[in-house]
Write a protein that holds these residues in place. Structure first.
Motif, PDB file in Angstrom:
ATOM      1  N   LYS A 160      11.022 115.695  35.601  1.00  0.00           N
ATOM      2  CA  LYS A 160       9.805 115.842  34.799  1.00  0.00           C
ATOM      3  C   LYS A 160      10.044 115.713  33.300  1.00  0.00           C
ATOM      4  CE  LYS A 160      10.207 120.831  34.804  1.00  0.00           C
ATOM      5  NZ  LYS A 160       9.803 122.028  35.515  1.00  0.00           N
ATOM      6  N   ASN A 161      11.260 115.966  32.839  1.00  0.00           N
ATOM      7  CA  ASN A 161      11.550 115.875  31.411  1.00  0.00           C
ATOM      8  C   ASN A 161      12.177 114.537  31.023  1.00  0.00           C
ATOM      9  OD1 ASN A 161      10.579 118.476  30.828  1.00  0.00           O
ATOM     10  ND2 ASN A 161      12.484 119.383  31.572  1.00  0.00           N
ATOM     11  N   ASP A 162      12.169 113.582  31.923  1.00  0.00           N
ATOM     12  CA  ASP A 162      12.718 112.259  31.627  1.00  0.00           C
ATOM     13  C   ASP A 162      11.913 111.629  30.485  1.00  0.00           C
ATOM     14  OD1 ASP A 162      14.260 109.718  32.400  1.00  0.00           O
ATOM     15  OD2 ASP A 162      12.161 109.065  32.468  1.00  0.00           O
ATOM     16  N   SER A 163      12.588 111.264  29.427  1.00  0.00           N
ATOM     17  CA  SER A 163      11.899 110.680  28.275  1.00  0.00           C
ATOM     18  C   SER A 163      12.174 109.183  28.148  1.00  0.00           C
ATOM     19  CB  SER A 163      12.317 111.393  26.988  1.00  0.00           C
ATOM     20  OG  SER A 163      13.718 111.258  26.802  1.00  0.00           O
ATOM     21  N   THR A 164      12.873 108.611  29.128  1.00  0.00           N
ATOM     22  CA  THR A 164      13.219 107.189  29.063  1.00  0.00           C
ATOM     23  C   THR A 164      12.115 106.292  29.591  1.00  0.00           C
ATOM     24  OG1 THR A 164      14.186 107.148  31.276  1.00  0.00           O
ATOM     25  CG2 THR A 164      15.649 107.773  29.440  1.00  0.00           C
ATOM     26  N   GLY A 165      11.187 106.855  30.360  1.00  0.00           N
ATOM     27  CA  GLY A 165      10.163 106.044  31.010  1.00  0.00           C
ATOM     28  C   GLY A 165      10.627 105.490  32.344  1.00  0.00           C
ATOM     29  N   ASP A 166      11.849 105.844  32.746  1.00  0.00           N
ATOM     30  CA  ASP A 166      12.367 105.363  34.027  1.00  0.00           C
ATOM     31  C   ASP A 166      11.710 106.062  35.213  1.00  0.00           C
ATOM     32  OD1 ASP A 166      14.042 103.619  32.740  1.00  0.00           O
ATOM     33  OD2 ASP A 166      15.855 104.821  33.034  1.00  0.00           O
ATOM     34  N   PHE A 167      11.199 107.281  35.013  1.00  0.00           N
ATOM     35  CA  PHE A 167      10.558 108.060  36.080  1.00  0.00           C
ATOM     36  C   PHE A 167       9.066 108.116  35.799  1.00  0.00           C
ATOM     37  CE2 PHE A 167       9.003 112.038  37.915  1.00  0.00           C
ATOM     38  CZ  PHE A 167       9.427 111.898  39.223  1.00  0.00           C
ATOM     39  N   ARG A 168       8.269 107.675  36.786  1.00  0.00           N
ATOM     40  CA  ARG A 168       6.812 107.631  36.617  1.00  0.00           C
ATOM     41  C   ARG A 168       6.111 108.187  37.848  1.00  0.00           C
ATOM     42  NH1 ARG A 168       8.229 101.782  36.298  1.00  0.00           N
ATOM     43  NH2 ARG A 168      10.150 102.812  36.722  1.00  0.00           N
ATOM     44  N   VAL A 169       4.961 108.782  37.648  1.00  0.00           N
ATOM     45  CA  VAL A 169       4.177 109.352  38.748  1.00  0.00           C
ATOM     46  C   VAL A 169       2.855 108.592  38.830  1.00  0.00           C
ATOM     47  CG1 VAL A 169       3.097 111.428  39.676  1.00  0.00           C
ATOM     48  CG2 VAL A 169       5.225 111.611  38.353  1.00  0.00           C
ATOM     49  N   LEU A 170       2.550 108.092  40.024  1.00  0.00           N
ATOM     50  CA  LEU A 170       1.274 107.401  40.213  1.00  0.00           C
ATOM     51  C   LEU A 170       0.157 108.433  40.343  1.00  0.00           C
ATOM     52  CD1 LEU A 170       2.403 104.602  42.675  1.00  0.00           C
ATOM     53  CD2 LEU A 170       1.657 104.315  40.324  1.00  0.00           C
ATOM     54  N   PRO A 171      -1.021 108.145  39.798  1.00  0.00           N
ATOM     55  CA  PRO A 171      -2.142 109.098  39.888  1.00  0.00           C
ATOM     56  C   PRO A 171      -2.569 109.329  41.343  1.00  0.00           C
ATOM     57  CG  PRO A 171      -2.724 107.200  38.504  1.00  0.00           C
ATOM     58  CD  PRO A 171      -1.368 106.936  39.077  1.00  0.00           C
ATOM     59  N   PRO A 172      -3.156 110.479  41.605  1.00  0.00           N
ATOM     60  CA  PRO A 172      -3.532 110.842  42.984  1.00  0.00           C
ATOM     61  C   PRO A 172      -4.863 110.227  43.429  1.00  0.00           C
ATOM     62  CG  PRO A 172      -4.074 112.632  41.520  1.00  0.00           C
ATOM     63  CD  PRO A 172      -3.408 111.582  40.671  1.00  0.00           C
ATOM     64  N   VAL A 173      -4.949 108.907  43.375  1.00  0.00           N
ATOM     65  CA  VAL A 173      -6.178 108.216  43.754  1.00  0.00           C
ATOM     66  C   VAL A 173      -6.023 107.406  45.044  1.00  0.00           C
ATOM     67  CG1 VAL A 173      -7.063 108.118  41.393  1.00  0.00           C
ATOM     68  CG2 VAL A 173      -5.646 106.248  42.262  1.00  0.00           C
ATOM     69  N   PHE A 174      -4.815 107.409  45.595  1.00  0.00           N
ATOM     70  CA  PHE A 174      -4.540 106.604  46.780  1.00  0.00           C
ATOM     71  C   PHE A 174      -4.724 107.421  48.052  1.00  0.00           C
ATOM     72  CE2 PHE A 174      -2.340 104.528  43.364  1.00  0.00           C
ATOM     73  CZ  PHE A 174      -2.588 103.193  43.599  1.00  0.00           C
ATOM     74  N   ARG A 175      -5.291 106.767  49.072  1.00  0.00           N
ATOM     75  CA  ARG A 175      -5.450 107.379  50.387  1.00  0.00           C
ATOM     76  C   ARG A 175      -4.400 106.831  51.326  1.00  0.00           C
ATOM     77  NH1 ARG A 175     -11.621 106.709  52.011  1.00  0.00           N
ATOM     78  NH2 ARG A 175     -10.693 107.332  53.986  1.00  0.00           N
ATOM     79  N   ASP A 176      -4.049 107.631  52.308  1.00  0.00           N
ATOM     80  CA  ASP A 176      -3.030 107.291  53.300  1.00  0.00           C
ATOM     81  C   ASP A 176      -3.713 106.640  54.504  1.00  0.00           C
ATOM     82  OD1 ASP A 176      -0.656 107.191  54.640  1.00  0.00           O
ATOM     83  OD2 ASP A 176      -0.336 109.352  54.693  1.00  0.00           O
ATOM     84  N   PHE A 177      -3.294 105.417  54.860  1.00  0.00           N
ATOM     85  CA  PHE A 177      -3.911 104.712  55.983  1.00  0.00           C
ATOM     86  C   PHE A 177      -2.938 104.378  57.112  1.00  0.00           C
ATOM     87  CE2 PHE A 177      -6.772 103.869  52.446  1.00  0.00           C
ATOM     88  CZ  PHE A 177      -8.009 104.098  53.022  1.00  0.00           C
TER      89      PHE A 177
END
Length: 172
Positions: free
Chosen positions: A21-38
């Protein structure tokens, strides 16, 4: 088919977020919770292959018809809610050809069939209308998915809590 470099079931996105969570390089990213599981698999991980297309799934079909080798196909459909980029036939092809997962920044169709596919499938929503075939799009380019950059060769991890992307393989 799990990735040979990192077994998909040995991670939790919450643990990865705690660790990076403290990665400041931009190498770690979290996708927003808008996707549904199919798909039948709610947990999957692998290296990323990208397709960028808009309401034309010609390149998506070509990708899932090729060997997946435990990778994750990330499809930037421009977040269109007007046409489905993946349906039952393409979901079955992805599972049959060893794709760990398919993430669609757009819609899918044949929801009942997708639920039987032994692969991870995430998308914004269901839409029964298919795409038009214009042979347009790009493969293996950096794409922006819901404001988050995803590049070919990144690692994507998906579970019941969400999806994260990293420039390298992660261990919590």
């Amino acid at each position: 088919m799990p990735s040979t470099s990192f077994p998909p079931l040995s991670f939790a996105t919450c643990d990865l977020c705690d660790a990076y969570k403290n990665d400041s390089t931009g190498d770690f990213r979290v996708l927003p919770p808008v996707f549904r599981d199919f798909g039948a698999e709610s947990r999957f991980a692998g290296t990323v292959v990208t397709v960028k297309c808009f309401e034309d799934n010609t390149l998506v079909k070509a990708a899932v018809d090729s060997p997946g080798e435990g990778r994750v196909l990330v499809v930037d459909g421009g977040a269109s809610l007007r046409r489905a980029l993946v349906g039952g036939n393409l979901g079955a092809a992805a599972a049959r050809n060893g794709w760990a997962g398919v993430v669609v920044n757009g819609c899918v169709r044949d929801v009942v069939e997708l639920a039987l596919c032994q692969t991870g499938i995430r998308a914004l929503a269901p839409m029964p209308l298919p795409t038009e075939k214009r042979n347009e799009g790009q493969r293996d380019v950096a794409v922006q998915i819901q404001g988050v950059w995803v590049r070919p060769g990144d690692w994507l991890y998906a579970d019941e809590d969400g999806m994260v992307v990293s420039a390298t393989a992660l261990h919590a």
